[in-house]
Write a protein that holds these residues in place. Structure first.
Motif, PDB file in Angstrom:
ATOM      1  N   UNK A   1    -117.304  14.273 -28.777  1.00  0.00           N
ATOM      2  CA  UNK A   1    -116.906  15.386 -29.544  1.00  0.00           C
ATOM      3  C   UNK A   1    -116.458  14.929 -31.025  1.00  0.00           C
ATOM      4  N   UNK A   2    -116.507  15.722 -32.168  1.00  0.00           N
ATOM      5  CA  UNK A   2    -116.297  15.359 -33.505  1.00  0.00           C
ATOM      6  C   UNK A   2    -114.954  14.920 -33.687  1.00  0.00           C
ATOM      7  N   UNK A   3    -114.593  14.623 -34.757  1.00  0.00           N
ATOM      8  CA  UNK A   3    -113.204  14.114 -34.943  1.00  0.00           C
ATOM      9  C   UNK A   3    -112.087  15.186 -34.811  1.00  0.00           C
TER      10      UNK A   3
ATOM     11  N   UNK B   1    -116.306   0.115 -11.405  1.00  0.00           N
ATOM     12  CA  UNK B   1    -115.345   0.660 -11.970  1.00  0.00           C
ATOM     13  C   UNK B   1    -115.780   2.104 -12.374  1.00  0.00           C
ATOM     14  N   UNK B   2    -114.723   3.170 -12.325  1.00  0.00           N
ATOM     15  CA  UNK B   2    -115.269   4.402 -13.012  1.00  0.00           C
ATOM     16  C   UNK B   2    -114.680   4.484 -14.385  1.00  0.00           C
ATOM     17  N   UNK B   3    -115.478   4.935 -15.205  1.00  0.00           N
ATOM     18  CA  UNK B   3    -115.082   4.654 -16.831  1.00  0.00           C
ATOM     19  C   UNK B   3    -115.277   5.917 -17.433  1.00  0.00           C
ATOM     20  N   UNK B   4    -114.316   6.521 -18.137  1.00  0.00           N
ATOM     21  CA  UNK B   4    -114.411   7.333 -19.282  1.00  0.00           C
ATOM     22  C   UNK B   4    -114.358   6.657 -20.672  1.00  0.00           C
ATOM     23  N   UNK B   5    -115.311   7.090 -21.373  1.00  0.00           N
ATOM     24  CA  UNK B   5    -115.771   6.613 -22.887  1.00  0.00           C
ATOM     25  C   UNK B   5    -115.642   7.643 -23.707  1.00  0.00           C
ATOM     26  N   UNK B   6    -114.788   7.658 -24.589  1.00  0.00           N
ATOM     27  CA  UNK B   6    -114.622   8.701 -25.680  1.00  0.00           C
ATOM     28  C   UNK B   6    -115.292   8.188 -27.003  1.00  0.00           C
ATOM     29  N   UNK B   7    -116.112   8.933 -27.633  1.00  0.00           N
ATOM     30  CA  UNK B   7    -116.858   8.640 -29.020  1.00  0.00           C
ATOM     31  C   UNK B   7    -117.282   9.757 -29.787  1.00  0.00           C
TER      32      UNK B   7
ATOM     33  N   UNK C   1    -115.325  20.435 -27.831  1.00  0.00           N
ATOM     34  CA  UNK C   1    -115.513  20.976 -29.473  1.00  0.00           C
ATOM     35  C   UNK C   1    -114.117  21.802 -29.747  1.00  0.00           C
ATOM     36  N   UNK C   2    -113.365  21.728 -30.801  1.00  0.00           N
ATOM     37  CA  UNK C   2    -112.029  22.586 -30.850  1.00  0.00           C
ATOM     38  C   UNK C   2    -111.279  22.798 -29.715  1.00  0.00           C
ATOM     39  N   UNK C   3    -111.149  21.424 -29.072  1.00  0.00           N
ATOM     40  CA  UNK C   3    -110.201  21.552 -27.864  1.00  0.00           C
ATOM     41  C   UNK C   3    -110.704  22.090 -26.681  1.00  0.00           C
ATOM     42  N   UNK C   4    -112.038  22.486 -26.633  1.00  0.00           N
ATOM     43  CA  UNK C   4    -112.446  23.076 -25.406  1.00  0.00           C
ATOM     44  C   UNK C   4    -113.865  22.414 -25.036  1.00  0.00           C
ATOM     45  N   UNK C   5    -113.968  22.279 -23.562  1.00  0.00           N
ATOM     46  CA  UNK C   5    -115.331  21.769 -23.139  1.00  0.00           C
ATOM     47  C   UNK C   5    -116.291  22.621 -23.353  1.00  0.00           C
ATOM     48  N   UNK C   6    -117.511  22.393 -24.026  1.00  0.00           N
ATOM     49  CA  UNK C   6    -118.468  23.453 -23.929  1.00  0.00           C
ATOM     50  C   UNK C   6    -119.592  22.923 -23.176  1.00  0.00           C
ATOM     51  N   UNK C   7    -119.470  21.768 -22.435  1.00  0.00           N
ATOM     52  CA  UNK C   7    -120.657  21.345 -21.739  1.00  0.00           C
ATOM     53  C   UNK C   7    -120.267  20.205 -21.022  1.00  0.00           C
ATOM     54  N   UNK C   8    -121.095  20.054 -19.665  1.00  0.00           N
ATOM     55  CA  UNK C   8    -120.671  18.747 -18.931  1.00  0.00           C
ATOM     56  C   UNK C   8    -121.813  18.768 -17.696  1.00  0.00           C
ATOM     57  N   UNK C   9    -122.621  17.607 -18.248  1.00  0.00           N
ATOM     58  CA  UNK C   9    -123.874  17.251 -17.430  1.00  0.00           C
ATOM     59  C   UNK C   9    -124.752  16.115 -17.956  1.00  0.00           C
TER      60      UNK C   9
ATOM     61  N   UNK D   1    -129.552  13.727 -27.965  1.00  0.00           N
ATOM     62  CA  UNK D   1    -128.342  13.879 -27.654  1.00  0.00           C
ATOM     63  C   UNK D   1    -127.736  14.742 -28.782  1.00  0.00           C
ATOM     64  N   UNK D   2    -128.151  14.245 -30.074  1.00  0.00           N
ATOM     65  CA  UNK D   2    -127.613  14.831 -31.430  1.00  0.00           C
ATOM     66  C   UNK D   2    -128.195  16.453 -31.445  1.00  0.00           C
ATOM     67  N   UNK D   3    -129.254  16.679 -31.270  1.00  0.00           N
ATOM     68  CA  UNK D   3    -129.836  18.112 -31.051  1.00  0.00           C
ATOM     69  C   UNK D   3    -128.937  18.964 -30.272  1.00  0.00           C
ATOM     70  N   UNK D   4    -128.704  18.303 -28.930  1.00  0.00           N
ATOM     71  CA  UNK D   4    -127.768  18.931 -27.906  1.00  0.00           C
ATOM     72  C   UNK D   4    -126.414  19.376 -28.532  1.00  0.00           C
ATOM     73  N   UNK D   5    -125.865  18.026 -29.162  1.00  0.00           N
ATOM     74  CA  UNK D   5    -124.535  18.224 -29.609  1.00  0.00           C
ATOM     75  C   UNK D   5    -124.372  19.197 -30.853  1.00  0.00           C
ATOM     76  N   UNK D   6    -125.336  19.292 -31.604  1.00  0.00           N
ATOM     77  CA  UNK D   6    -125.318  20.349 -32.817  1.00  0.00           C
ATOM     78  C   UNK D   6    -125.617  21.617 -32.167  1.00  0.00           C
ATOM     79  N   UNK D   7    -126.245  21.660 -31.407  1.00  0.00           N
ATOM     80  CA  UNK D   7    -126.542  23.525 -30.687  1.00  0.00           C
ATOM     81  C   UNK D   7    -125.158  23.762 -30.233  1.00  0.00           C
ATOM     82  N   UNK D   8    -124.414  22.737 -29.552  1.00  0.00           N
ATOM     83  CA  UNK D   8    -123.288  23.283 -28.599  1.00  0.00           C
ATOM     84  C   UNK D   8    -122.225  23.219 -29.779  1.00  0.00           C
ATOM     85  N   UNK D   9    -121.955  22.512 -30.564  1.00  0.00           N
ATOM     86  CA  UNK D   9    -120.829  22.731 -31.559  1.00  0.00           C
ATOM     87  C   UNK D   9    -120.932  23.497 -32.673  1.00  0.00           C
TER      88      UNK D   9
END
Length: 311
Positions: A34-36, A182-188, A205-213, A297-305
């Motif tokens: 997600x964005x900052x 290990x199970x890993x969650x990586x934020x970036x 995005x803006x505090x809400x999950x917009x996609x998970x896959x 992933x950039x295209x997907x991210x921009x589309x969803x956010x």
């Protein structure tokens, strides 16, 4: 392994996250993208029991973050954005100190420290003062402390921030090596980092999950047709005649030509690569390349956010 349902967190009247819900399977490396100021760090702080949510629930390794937060802390390793290092300590002394805090038995501390030093490639600096290390090595020390006592779950918040390209590649390789064990969650918010390291993504995005896959499944959801790229050697007329009988071609474009070699873009609602190859080779044409084009992933991210349309 991690089950998050409806997490919401307010800071005063400001809502940082709202109804955040996602799941992480055992042994997965999942990217929280997600964005900052999207809510990534807030979500991680809740999962590590650093702070409670305003509402919602979560279990980590089967333990409830409210009722069993001490048990949660025992099975996680956490690397915050700014590693919690004591810069006046030697690397091995610091890792030994953290081992004690994590409850490693006294006669096992040396082996535990040696193990994480080997995993994170810190052997060359193990006897150096942390404050005199490069940014990359400090980040490795932070990752090493997160891996002490072999936690089932590792949570990493912006693990490559501020590193140079070589250091970023090294840390990515370390993280990829954690999968399975290990199970890993990586934020970036760095898109290539997530795409090259993680098996699945949770886009917030803006505090809400917009996609998970997975990235591939997100691509399929965004695009109703497949784009197939061909490079074929032969006369354009002959190529067109060869491909004409192939079913489910929605659109065919001759995009580039280099001598007798043509680059062709075909759109279809189905995967027709086998049919295309059969038609080309069966007509005596040269098939030089056949591939599918997927969204970055950039295209997907921009589309969803940003709600941008993806071409």
């Amino acid at each position: 392994m991690i089950d998050v349902k409806g997490l919401t967190r307010y800071y005063g009247e400001k809502r940082a996250i709202s109804d955040v819900t996602f799941h992480v399977n055992k042994g997965e490396v999942v990217g929280l993208l997600g964005p900052n100021a999207a809510g990534k760090t807030t979500t991680m702080r809740i999962l590590t029991c650093y702070m409670p949510p305003t509402s919602g629930t979560a279990t980590v390794g089967g333990y409830d973050i409210f009722e069993q937060n001490l048990e949660v802390r025992k099975i996680i390793g956490y690397l915050p954005e700014n590693p919690p290092l004591y810069t006046d300590m030697v690397v091995t002394d610091y890792l030994g100190f953290v081992s004690k805090l994590k409850g490693v038995e006294k006669n096992h501390i040396k082996n535990e420290v040696d193990s994480v030093i080997e995993k994170t490639n810190l052997g060359d600096v193990r006897n150096r003062i942390i404050g005199k290390l490069s940014k990359g090595y400090k980040q490795r020390v932070g990752l090493a402390q997160a891996l002490l006592n072999n936690p089932k779950i590792v949570i990493l918040d912006e693990p490559t921030v501020g590193l140079d390209p070589k250091q970023i590649i090294e840390i990515r390789q370390l993280i990829k090596g954690l999968s399975g064990e290990h199970t890993v969650i990586l934020s970036s918010h760095i898109l290539p980092e997530i795409e090259q390291t993680c098996q699945r993504v949770v886009i917030i995005n803006e505090g809400r999950v917009v996609a998970e896959d997975t990235v591939q499944n997100l691509t399929n959801r965004l695009r109703g047709v497949q784009r197939i790229i061909l490079q074929v050697e032969g006369a354009d007329k002959t190529i067109k005649e060869a491909l004409q009988p192939v079913a489910d071609i929605q659109n065919m474009e001759f995009a580039k030509q280099d001598g007798n070699v043509h680059e062709i873009i075909i759109e279809s609602p189905k995967d027709i690569r086998k049919d295309l190859a059969k038609a080309i080779v069966g007509n005596g044409l040269g098939l030089l390349e056949l591939s599918t084009e997927r969204f970055t992933l950039e295209e997907i991210f921009l589309h969803l956010t940003t709600k941008e349309e993806v071409a």
